[in-house]
Enzyme design. Sequence first.
Site, PDB file in Angstrom:
ATOM      1  N   LYS A  70      13.661 -69.808 -64.497  1.00  0.00           N
ATOM      2  CA  LYS A  70      14.665 -69.158 -63.381  1.00  0.00           C
ATOM      3  C   LYS A  70      16.002 -68.609 -64.230  1.00  0.00           C
ATOM      4  CE  LYS A  70      14.521 -71.315 -59.414  1.00  0.00           C
ATOM      5  NZ  LYS A  70      14.437 -72.448 -58.383  1.00  0.00           N
ATOM      6  N   ASP A 107      16.655 -69.571 -52.661  1.00  0.00           N
ATOM      7  CA  ASP A 107      16.676 -71.018 -52.422  1.00  0.00           C
ATOM      8  C   ASP A 107      17.624 -71.221 -51.491  1.00  0.00           C
ATOM      9  OD1 ASP A 107      14.587 -71.476 -54.274  1.00  0.00           O
ATOM     10  OD2 ASP A 107      15.952 -71.594 -55.886  1.00  0.00           O
TER      11      ASP A 107
END
Length: 277
Positions: A70, A107
């Site tokens: 990520k 997120d």
Amino acid sequence: MTLPRIPLAGVIGHPIAHSKSPQVHGHWLKTYGLPGHYIPMDVSSEDLEQVLRALPKMGFVGANVTIPHKERVLDLVDQVTDRATLIGAVNTLIFRDDGTAIGDNTDGYGFIENLRQGAPDWQPAAGPAVVLGAGGAARAIVASLLDAGVPEILISNRTRVRAEQLREDFGTRLTVVEWVQAGNILEDGATVVNTTSLGMAGKSELRVPLDGLNKNAVVTDLVYNPLKTNFLAEAETQGCTTVDGLGMLLHQAVPGFERWFGTRPEVDDATRQAALA
């Protein structure tokens, strides 16, 4: 006559077999009767850049990115959204027709939407939030809580320097508290979040004393295996409203799916069951 290409998407990680994303996206594709496929892709760090360059040429319209890629993906895409830059990680990729790769992070969006669905009366401005942990997930949580209007965040991490880094990055609305004192700040928290992996199946338990929890607090855990962690079970016995971590995984998937396949999916009980199957 040229037939339209079937859109492809997937999730990139290493390892990846544990990911629930294929179940979730597969469920939505079937539910809405959409053409497309979503597949898990186990990609090593050495192959990551090459794979990212190849995917658009293979008909991929996008992908999710998970551990351990990520952060690195930030440097490999052509464009990065402001929120992905702020969080310092990418979890959603969009490939344009010309092969350009855009990196986003959903997120924080998923976290807030999960809270709003699981605790409809949640009021971000009701008081300070207590955030346990200062790892990669915590950055998205802190950013989204501040954006939602939480007045102050009390953050505590086993390694204090990581919490200090978050305060440096996000400003004076964050106050760093020693890990040994974490239990003492719970009474101040209108929102309490465990962003650590403590309490996850196979990991150590979260050993912060929870007897000081404010019974009016909304308490949530990013861990979703088990679905009801001991942290949430204890908060429940004290009268708190609790929200499990599975919903964050589901809600963060919504913006990517909509962009890739053209339909905005609903996170409902059937979606949860698909993820748990």
